[in-house]
Enzyme design. Structure first.
Site, PDB file in Angstrom:
ATOM      1  N   GLU A 257     -28.072 147.970 117.173  1.00 17.77           N
ATOM      2  CA  GLU A 257     -29.207 147.640 118.025  1.00 17.77           C
ATOM      3  C   GLU A 257     -29.324 146.126 117.977  1.00 17.77           C
ATOM      4  O   GLU A 257     -29.709 145.566 116.957  1.00 17.77           O
ATOM      5  CB  GLU A 257     -30.450 148.313 117.445  1.00 17.77           C
ATOM      6  N   CYS A 296     -37.565 143.278 119.255  1.00 15.91           N
ATOM      7  CA  CYS A 296     -36.363 143.577 120.038  1.00 15.91           C
ATOM      8  C   CYS A 296     -36.729 144.179 121.386  1.00 15.91           C
ATOM      9  O   CYS A 296     -35.936 144.170 122.309  1.00 15.91           O
ATOM     10  CB  CYS A 296     -35.445 144.501 119.254  1.00 15.91           C
TER      11      CYS A 296
HETATM   12  P1  NDP Z   1     -28.898 138.632 111.856  1.00 14.01           P
HETATM   13  O1  NDP Z   1     -27.939 139.336 112.720  1.00 14.01           O
HETATM   14  O2  NDP Z   1     -28.543 137.297 111.372  1.00 14.01           O
HETATM   15  O3  NDP Z   1     -29.249 139.498 110.586  1.00 14.01           O
HETATM   16  C1  NDP Z   1     -29.557 140.864 110.678  1.00 14.01           C
HETATM   17  C2  NDP Z   1     -29.177 141.552 109.394  1.00 14.01           C
HETATM   18  O4  NDP Z   1     -27.776 141.478 109.200  1.00 14.01           O
HETATM   19  C3  NDP Z   1     -29.792 140.894 108.180  1.00 14.01           C
HETATM   20  O5  NDP Z   1     -30.127 141.891 107.260  1.00 14.01           O
HETATM   21  C4  NDP Z   1     -28.658 140.037 107.652  1.00 14.01           C
HETATM   22  O6  NDP Z   1     -28.773 139.765 106.292  1.00 14.01           O
HETATM   23  C5  NDP Z   1     -27.492 140.939 107.924  1.00 14.01           C
HETATM   24  N1  NDP Z   1     -26.207 140.278 107.973  1.00 14.01           N
HETATM   25  C6  NDP Z   1     -25.928 139.041 108.404  1.00 14.01           C
HETATM   26  N2  NDP Z   1     -24.602 138.824 108.312  1.00 14.01           N
HETATM   27  C7  NDP Z   1     -24.050 139.934 107.797  1.00 14.01           C
HETATM   28  C8  NDP Z   1     -22.719 140.324 107.464  1.00 14.01           C
HETATM   29  N3  NDP Z   1     -21.689 139.508 107.648  1.00 14.01           N
HETATM   30  N4  NDP Z   1     -22.522 141.546 106.937  1.00 14.01           N
HETATM   31  C9  NDP Z   1     -23.542 142.389 106.740  1.00 14.01           C
HETATM   32  N5  NDP Z   1     -24.819 142.066 107.047  1.00 14.01           N
HETATM   33  C10 NDP Z   1     -25.073 140.863 107.574  1.00 14.01           C
HETATM   34  O7  NDP Z   1     -30.247 138.619 112.611  1.00 14.01           O
HETATM   35  P2  NDP Z   1     -31.643 138.042 112.134  1.00 14.01           P
HETATM   36  O8  NDP Z   1     -32.466 139.132 111.637  1.00 14.01           O
HETATM   37  O9  NDP Z   1     -31.480 136.895 111.211  1.00 14.01           O
HETATM   38  O10 NDP Z   1     -32.132 137.526 113.490  1.00 14.01           O
HETATM   39  C11 NDP Z   1     -31.387 136.558 114.160  1.00 14.01           C
HETATM   40  C12 NDP Z   1     -31.411 136.841 115.636  1.00 14.01           C
HETATM   41  O11 NDP Z   1     -31.072 138.203 115.919  1.00 14.01           O
HETATM   42  C13 NDP Z   1     -32.758 136.683 116.249  1.00 14.01           C
HETATM   43  O12 NDP Z   1     -33.025 135.368 116.540  1.00 14.01           O
HETATM   44  C14 NDP Z   1     -32.638 137.533 117.481  1.00 14.01           C
HETATM   45  O13 NDP Z   1     -32.034 136.823 118.517  1.00 14.01           O
HETATM   46  C15 NDP Z   1     -31.731 138.640 117.053  1.00 14.01           C
HETATM   47  N6  NDP Z   1     -32.458 139.862 116.742  1.00 14.01           N
HETATM   48  C16 NDP Z   1     -32.412 140.845 117.621  1.00 14.01           C
HETATM   49  C17 NDP Z   1     -33.070 142.003 117.395  1.00 14.01           C
HETATM   50  C18 NDP Z   1     -32.974 143.075 118.362  1.00 14.01           C
HETATM   51  O14 NDP Z   1     -33.088 144.214 117.987  1.00 14.01           O
HETATM   52  N7  NDP Z   1     -32.782 142.792 119.631  1.00 14.01           N
HETATM   53  C19 NDP Z   1     -33.886 142.230 116.216  1.00 14.01           C
HETATM   54  C20 NDP Z   1     -33.894 141.113 115.332  1.00 14.01           C
HETATM   55  C21 NDP Z   1     -33.170 140.004 115.581  1.00 14.01           C
HETATM   56  P3  NDP Z   1     -29.316 138.341 105.776  1.00 14.01           P
HETATM   57  O15 NDP Z   1     -30.692 138.192 106.310  1.00 14.01           O
HETATM   58  O16 NDP Z   1     -29.285 138.484 104.300  1.00 14.01           O
HETATM   59  O17 NDP Z   1     -28.377 137.324 106.330  1.00 14.01           O
END
Ligand code: NDP
Length: 684
Positions: A257, A296
Site C-alpha cells: 500500500e 494515504c
Molecule cells: P518509508 O517507505 O520510508 O517507510 C515505511 C516503512 O518501511 C517504515 O517502517 C520503514 O522503516 C520501512 N523501511 C524502509 N526501508 C526499508 C527496507 N529497505 N526494508 C524494510 N523496511 C524498510 O515511508 P515513510 O513512512 O517514511 O514515509 C515516507 C513517504 O511515504 C511519505 O512521505 C509518503 O509520501 C509515503 N507514504 C505513503 C503512504 C501511503 O499509504 N500512501 C503512507 C505513509 C507514507 P524505518 O522507518 O525504520 O525506515
C-alpha cells in the site's frame, strides 16, 4: 538522553547495545526516545514465530482467536489514556489520535465480531459450494482455505502507529498467522507502548506478536514460501521490497500500500447553494487537515467543473483560513505539525515540483506560522491549495504527503473520470453529486482504478464516515500506483492470509476432512430422533428420514385462505393450467416447507431451542395435489457458541416426492442446548 526503545523478540524484550537514533517530538523537537535494532536476532524471531506462535494460533479455532481479539480490544480500551498522552508527541491532535488509537481498537472489535459471526468454529473455511465432478455423485470437489504455516511481517508507515499495526495484526491473527510488526522508526515509541501493553496482558499466545523497533535489518532474508510481508509506506521502499530475491524468486507474498493521488470530484450537477457544494468543500478541508494531510487516503486532487473552480477555491480558502495550526497540546489547535522536520522538507520539495504546472492560491509553502509552536523545532506547515494550469502533469504524479491539495478542472463526466485515472490507481475517490446518472457514470468509470469509492450527497452525509476513513468491513488498498494490495474488507482480509485449495474426493472423505457433512456422504439413523440429542450427543451425519405425506387440494386451498396467499397458481385451475411452468394448480413453496417441518420435528420439549433461519432455499420440482412428499434432515455442521449454553446446528433438508424427485433443498438453522436435560442455569 532518553530511553532506547526495545524490540520484543523470541519471548523477551531486547535492547540494542548502541545509543540508537533520537526520535523527536513533532511539535517541540524534544527527544522522545531513541531507536535502534542493532544486534537484534531477526532469524530467531522468524523461527520463534514459526515454531511457537504459529502452532499455538493454529491450535485455536476462528472463534477462539476472535475471543482473544475481543479481550485484547477491551484491554487496550482500558489503557487508551496512556496511548493518547504519548500520541501527542507524534504531532497528533486529539481528533487525529482518535483515528489512530480508537480506530485501531475499533478494528480489533470489528474483526472479533466478524470472526464469530462469519467464520466457523473450526480451523478450515469452506469456499463456495460443492462441485459434483462425476455423474454418480461419488467424486466431488470443494474449495477450502487453510492457515499457512508461515509468518506475517508487517512493515508500517509513520502516520498511524497504532491503527497501522492493529489493522494488519487482526486479520493475520484470525487467519492463524503469527505477526512480526515493524513500525516506522519515526513514531515507533507509540507502537512500542501498545505492543508492551499487549504482551503484558498475556492475552495473545506467546509468539503470536513480536516487534522490531528500528531498522528491519535482514528480516526479509529470513522469509520463505508460506511467509508474507504487508507493507505500507513510500513507493520507493515498496520498489526495494519488490526486488528482494525472496519476493522475486522465493515465494514470499508481498502486499503493498504505497503512494496514492486520491481525488474528490464535484459533480457537474452541483450549484454553489446546493448542500453538496458545502459537503464537497468540507470534505476536502477535512482531508487536508486531519493528520496534517499525512494520510494515504487524503484528497490530493480536487476535480471541479471549470465554471465552479473560482467558487470552490474561494470556499476552500475561507474554511482553511479558520484552521489553527500549532502544538496539539493546545486545545484551540485544529491541525498539528507534520511528523518531522524531514517530512516537512519532503512536502516542500513536492510543492516545488507541483509548482511546475500549478500556482499556489492559498497558503505559503515556506510559512510555518503556528499557535504556541516554534517553527524551527516543530514541523509546522500551513495548509496549501494549488490551482493547476491546463494540461498539468505534476498533480497526477507527485504526492505531497502533507496538508496540500491541487484544484484541477474538467469538462464533462468523461474527462473527470479520465483525469482521476491519470493517478494510475488510487486507494479512494469520492464524488459529490445528487444526480443518480452522474453517480453511476462516475462510479463505474472510477471503480477499476480505485479500491474504494464514496458517493456523498445530502442523503448520506450525516452518517457518512468520510472520504479518508478506511473501515474494517470494507477493502482498503488500490490498484497500480497505490500498490495493488488489498487489506481489511472483513473476512476477505483474513482469507488473503490463507491458502485456497481445491480438494477432490468422495463425499465421505470430504466430510471427514472438512468436519461438515457433504451431500452424498453416509447418513446415520440411530433410532433416536436427532431432536432428542443435545449438542454433546449430536454427530455430523445424524439423520431423520420422515414418512411420506400426501398433499391434497384441500391442503392447498386451506393454506391459501389461511395465509392470504391466493396467487392464481394455487387457486385458479384455469389460469394455473395456462402457466407454462406448472400447467395446473401447485402447492405453495412455503406450504411444502411448512409440511416438511411438520414431518421432521419432534414436538416435545427437548434440546432444540429455536429455529433461527433457513439458508439456500430452492424449490426444484412443483408439488401437485395428490403428490406425496417426504423429508430427510441431516446434521451438516455443529458450532458450539463460546460463553453460551447452546450452539448452532445446521441441518441439510431435502424434500422429495413419491418418484424420488427432489422438490426442495435448504439448510435449517437451529439453536441446540449443549446438554439436556437442561442445567439449573438454563432452567432459571
Ligand atoms: P518509508 O517507505 O520510508 O517507510 C515505511 C516503512 O518501511 C517504515 O517502517 C520503514 O522503516 C520501512 N523501511 C524502509 N526501508 C526499508 C527496507 N529497505 N526494508 C524494510 N523496511 C524498510 O515511508 P515513510 O513512512 O517514511 O514515509 C515516507 C513517504 O511515504 C511519505 O512521505 C509518503 O509520501 C509515503 N507514504 C505513503 C503512504 C501511503 O499509504 N500512501 C503512507 C505513509 C507514507 P524505518 O522507518 O525504520 O525506515
Amino acid at each position: 538522553m532518553s530511553a532506547i526503545l526495545e524490540s520484543y523478540a523470541a519471548g523477551r524484550w531486547f535492547r540494542a547495545a548502541d545509543d540508537g537514533e533520537p526520535l523527536l517530538d513533532a511539535a517541540t523537537g524534544e527527544e522522545v526516545a531513541r531507536v535502534s535494532s542493532r544486534g537484534l536476532d531477526v532469524a530467531a524471531m522468524v523461527r520463534h514465530a514459526r515454531d511457537v506462535g504459529g502452532p499455538a494460533l493454529r491450535s485455536l479455532t476462528f472463534h477462539e482467536r476472535a475471543a482473544l481479539l475481543k479481550a485484547l480490544a477491551k484491554h487496550l480500551s482500558e489503557r487508551k489514556e496512556e496511548l493518547y498522552a504519548l500520541s501527542v508527541r507524534t504531532g497528533a491532535t486529539s481528533r487525529d489520535t482518535m483515528i489512530d488509537v480508537d480506530g485501531g481498537i475499533g478494528t480489533l472489535f470489528s474483526y472479533a465480531s466478524k470472526g464469530v459471526r462469519e467464520l466457523p468454529n473450526d480451523t478450515v473455511v469452506l469456499d463456495g459450494g460443492l462441485e459434483r465432478l462425476g455423474k454418480g455423485g461419488t467424486f466431488v470437489g470443494q474449495h477450502l482455505y487453510t492457515s499457512r504455516p508461515g509468518v506475517a511481517v508487517q512493515i508500517n508507515a509513520f502516520n498511524f502507529p497504532v491503527w497501522g499495526m492493529l489493522e494488519k495484526l487482526a486479520p493475520a491473527f484470525l487467519a492463524g498467522l503469527p505477526s512480526i510488526v515493524k513500525p516506522a522508526s519515526q513514531t515507533a515509541y507509540l507502537t512500542e507502548l501498545a505492543v508492551r501493553r499487549i504482551i503484558e496482558s498475556g492475552i495473545l499466545p506467546e509468539g503470536a506478536l513480536q516487534l522490531v523497533a528500528g531498522g528491519a535489518g535482514g528480516l526479509l532474508d529470513e522469509l520463505t514460501v508460506q511467509d508474507s510481508v504487508a507493507f505500507t509506506g513510500s513507493a520507493h521502499t515498496a520498489g526495494i521490497l519488490r526486488r528482494h530475491p525472496n519476493v522475486l524468486d522465493g515465494g514470499v507474498l508481498l502486499g503493498v500500500e504505497a503512494d496514492s493521488l486520491n481525488c474528490s470530484i464535484l459533480g457537474p450537477d452541483v450549484r454553489p447553494d446546493d448542500p453538496e457544494f458545502h459537503l464537497f468543500v468540507k470534505g476536502v478541508v477535512t482531508e487536508m487537515t486531519v493528520k496534517a494531510g499525512q494520510k494515504c487516503t487524503a484528497i490530493r486532487r480536487v476535480l471541479v467543473p471549470e465554471a465552479m473552480a473560482g467558487q470552490v477555491a474561494e470556499a476552500l480558502a475561507a474554511r482553511l483560513a479558520e484552521v489553527t495550526v500549532g502544538d496539539p497540546r493546545d486545545a484551540d489547535v485544529r491541525m498539528g505539525p507534520l511528523a518531522s522536520l524531514g517530512q516537512r522538507d519532503e512536502v516542500r520539495k513536492a510543492v516545488e515540483a507541483l509548482k511546475a504546472s500549478a500556482e499556489v492560491i492559498f497558503g505559503d509553502p515556506e510559512g510555518a506560522s503556528s499557535l504556541d509552536g516554534d517553527p524551527e523545532r516543530g514541523a509546522f506547515m500551513t495548509p496549501l491549495v494549488l490551482r493547476a494550469r491546463p494540461g498539468a502533469t505534476e498533480p497526477h504524479d507527485v504526492e505531497p504527503f502533507g496538508p496540500v491539495s491541487t484544484v484541477l478542472t474538467y469538462d464533462g463526466v468523461e474527462e473527470a473520470v479520465a483525469l482521476a485515472a491519470r493517478g494510475r490507481g488510487s486507494l479512494v475517490a469520492s464524488v459529490v453529486t445528487h444526480d443518480p446518472q452522474v453517480a453511476r457514470s462516475v462510479v463505474l468509470g472510477l471503480a477499476p482504478w480505485h479500491g474504494r469509492v464514496l458517493v456523498l450527497d445530502r442523503d448520506d452525509a450525516k452518517e457518512s464516515t468520510g472520504h479518508g476513513s478506511p473501515l474494517p468491513v470494507l477493502v482498503h488498498g488500490g490498484p497500480g500506483r497505490a500498490g495493488g494490495g488489498e487489506e481489511l474488507g472483513g473476512v476477505r482480509g483474513v482469507l488473503h492470509h490463507m491458502q485456497r485449495t481445491a480438494v477432490q474426493a468422495s463425499p465421505d472423505q470430504l466430510t471427514a476432512i472438512t468436519g461438515r457433512w457433504t451431500t452424498g456422504a453416509a447418513r446415520a439413523e440411530s433410532g433416536v430422533h436427532p431432536f432428542r440429542k443435545s449438542l454433546a450427543e449430536l454427530r455430523v451425519g445424524d439423520t431423520i428420514g420422515s414418512a411420506p405425506r400426501t398433499v391434497s387440494l384441500a391442503d392447498i386451498e386451506h393454506f391459501a385462505e389461511f395465509t392470504g396467499d391466493t396467487f392464481y397458481a394455487h387457486t385458479d385451475a384455469a389460469a394455473a393450467a395456462r402457466n407454462p411452468l406448472f400447467g395446473g394448480i401447485v402447492a405453495h413453496g412455503y406450504l411444502v416447507v411448512s409440511l416438511a417441518a411438520g414431518l421432521f420435528v419432534d414436538p416435545a420439549p427437548g434440546p432444540v431451542l429455536a429455529n433461527f433461519g433457513v439458508d439456500g432455499l430452492r424449490f426444484l420440482t412443483p408439488v401437485k395435489a395428490g403428490d406425496a412428499i417426504d423429508v430427510t434432515l441431516t446434521v451438516k455442521q455443529i458450532t458450539p457458541r463460546a460463553g453460551a449454553d447452546y450452539g448452532e446446528v445446521r441441518w441439510d433438508a431435502v424434500v422429495a416426492n413419491q418418484d424420488g424427485q427432489v422438490v426442495a433443498t435448504y439448510d435449517v438453522l437451529t439453536l441446540v442446548a449443549k446438554t439436556w436435560p437442561a442445567t439449573p442455569a438454563q432452567e432459571a
